[in-house]
Design an enzyme around this catalytic site. Structure first.
Site, PDB file in Angstrom:
ATOM      1  N   HIS A 185      -0.128   1.647 -13.314  1.00 25.68           N
ATOM      2  CA  HIS A 185       0.588   0.516 -13.900  1.00 25.68           C
ATOM      3  C   HIS A 185       2.074   0.884 -13.953  1.00 25.68           C
ATOM      4  O   HIS A 185       2.417   1.988 -14.387  1.00 25.68           O
ATOM      5  CB  HIS A 185       0.050   0.231 -15.309  1.00 25.68           C
TER       6      HIS A 185
ATOM      7  N   ASN B  93       1.502   3.175  -2.503  1.00 21.56           N
ATOM      8  CA  ASN B  93       0.802   4.196  -3.304  1.00 21.56           C
ATOM      9  C   ASN B  93      -0.360   4.793  -2.516  1.00 21.56           C
ATOM     10  O   ASN B  93      -0.592   6.000  -2.550  1.00 21.56           O
ATOM     11  CB  ASN B  93       0.309   3.595  -4.623  1.00 21.56           C
TER      12      ASN B  93
ATOM     13  N   ASN C 172      -6.311   3.363 -12.215  1.00 22.08           N
ATOM     14  CA  ASN C 172      -5.328   2.323 -11.899  1.00 22.08           C
ATOM     15  C   ASN C 172      -3.942   2.881 -12.183  1.00 22.08           C
ATOM     16  O   ASN C 172      -3.778   3.736 -13.056  1.00 22.08           O
ATOM     17  CB  ASN C 172      -5.566   1.078 -12.762  1.00 22.08           C
TER      18      ASN C 172
ATOM     19  N   GLY D 274       0.794  -1.219   0.000  1.00 23.86           N
ATOM     20  CA  GLY D 274       0.000   0.000   0.000  1.00 23.86           C
ATOM     21  C   GLY D 274       0.829   1.274   0.000  1.00 23.86           C
ATOM     22  O   GLY D 274       0.383   2.306   0.509  1.00 23.86           O
TER      23      GLY D 274
ATOM     24  N   ASP E 105      -5.800  -2.651 -18.637  1.00 25.16           N
ATOM     25  CA  ASP E 105      -4.747  -1.667 -18.967  1.00 25.16           C
ATOM     26  C   ASP E 105      -5.008  -0.890 -20.255  1.00 25.16           C
ATOM     27  O   ASP E 105      -4.075  -0.446 -20.909  1.00 25.16           O
ATOM     28  CB  ASP E 105      -3.369  -2.369 -19.097  1.00 25.16           C
TER      29      ASP E 105
ATOM     30  N   GLU F  52       5.902   6.474  -9.135  1.00 21.51           N
ATOM     31  CA  GLU F  52       4.459   6.253  -8.951  1.00 21.51           C
ATOM     32  C   GLU F  52       3.912   7.098  -7.809  1.00 21.51           C
ATOM     33  O   GLU F  52       2.804   7.631  -7.884  1.00 21.51           O
ATOM     34  CB  GLU F  52       4.176   4.774  -8.631  1.00 21.51           C
TER      35      GLU F  52
HETATM   36  C1  GRF Z   1       2.822  -0.809  -7.847  1.00 18.55           C
HETATM   37  O1  GRF Z   1       4.006  -1.040  -8.553  1.00 18.55           O
HETATM   38  C2  GRF Z   1       1.690  -0.639  -8.812  1.00 18.55           C
HETATM   39  O2  GRF Z   1       2.068  -0.041  -9.997  1.00 18.55           O
HETATM   40  C3  GRF Z   1       1.270  -2.051  -9.068  1.00 18.55           C
HETATM   41  O3  GRF Z   1       1.425  -2.697  -7.820  1.00 18.55           O
HETATM   42  C4  GRF Z   1       2.396  -2.022  -7.033  1.00 18.55           C
HETATM   43  C5  GRF Z   1       1.741  -1.650  -5.748  1.00 18.55           C
HETATM   44  O4  GRF Z   1       2.617  -1.276  -4.750  1.00 18.55           O
HETATM   45  N1  GRF Z   1      -0.037  -2.080  -9.644  1.00 18.55           N
HETATM   46  P1  GRF Z   1       2.037  -0.689  -3.387  1.00 18.55           P
HETATM   47  O5  GRF Z   1       1.123  -1.727  -2.763  1.00 18.55           O
HETATM   48  O6  GRF Z   1       1.330   0.585  -3.699  1.00 18.55           O
HETATM   49  O7  GRF Z   1       3.259  -0.472  -2.538  1.00 18.55           O
END
Ligand code: GRF
Length: 200
Positions: free
Chosen positions: A113, A18, A111, A16, A154, A183
């Site tokens: 990616h 992000n 989403n 988590g 995607d 990200e």
């Molecule tokens: C990220 O690399 C995202 O792009 C992918 O899964 C990963 C999630 O990481 N879909 P986190 O759980 O946010 O640390």
């Protein structure tokens, strides 16, 4: 008259990071939004722990809890309705989102990616596989993409994309870490853009 705060749900399966980046960016950027729900297929993942520590409602939902995929999908839609969710953010959610949920949140689901879509997307392109494929293809750069979610994996409209270099001696893990850092800045910016689009 002030518009109500946009109510966000995050869907996660892992650490988590992000989710956490978005959570911290909301007050910093002064966004008129708040994360009110964390939904996961894994009750003990890092994202769910973070939500519990920050008084964000958590919901553990898996197909196994239901007799059929349709019932699971209906429960997910009801849950999002109950929490009056406006926008869904997929942040490392490792399960297919049921079509009924995607349809209920058309243009309201994002989403992230970890590559430059449309390259390195689609079936099987998740987690470390993505970075392995980028290195195997001899690419000189990779990056991250935030896109709207539609029925095809995607393939929804790209909202924002940012590049990072592939460096000599990169392993999939090193590249993944560089992309993940990117990200964490990109996802809040994309959310800001979507909020601006929805209020314009
Ligand atoms: C990220 O690399 C995202 O792009 C992918 O899964 C990963 C999630 O990481 N879909 P986190 O759980 O946010 O640390």
């Amino acid at each position: 008259m002030a518009t109500h705060k946009t109510r966000l749900a995050v869907f996660c399966s892992g650490g988590g990071s992000n989710f956490q980046a978005i959570f911290h960016a909301i007050p910093k950027k002064g966004l008129n939004a708040e994360i009110v729900l964390c939904l996961s297929n894994r009750s003990q993942c890092g994202a769910m722990e973070f939500a519990r520590q920050n008084d964000i409602a958590t919901v553990h939902l898996t197909e196994k809890q239901f007799g059929s995929f349709d019932e699971f999908a209906a429960a997910m839609v009801s849950c999002l309705r109950e929490h009056r969710i406006d926008i869904v953010l997929l942040a490392g959610y490792m399960r297919k989102v049921p079509e009924a949920v995607v349809a209920a949140f058309a243009d309201k689901m994002l989403n992230i990616h970890p590559a430059l879509l449309p390259k390195f997307g689609g079936e099987g392109m998740y987690g470390i596989n993505v970075h392995t494929a980028v290195l195997q293809a001899g690419e000189s750069e990779s990056g991250a993409t935030v896109h709207l979610v539609n029925e095809e994996y995607d393939k929804g409209r790209i909202l924002l994309q940012r590049r990072v270099p592939v460096l000599p001696g990169d392993t999939p893990e090193l590249l993944a870490a560089r992309v993940l850092e990117c990200e964490h800045r990109l996802y809040p910016e994309a959310l800001e853009k979507l909020l601006a689009e929805q209020h314009s």
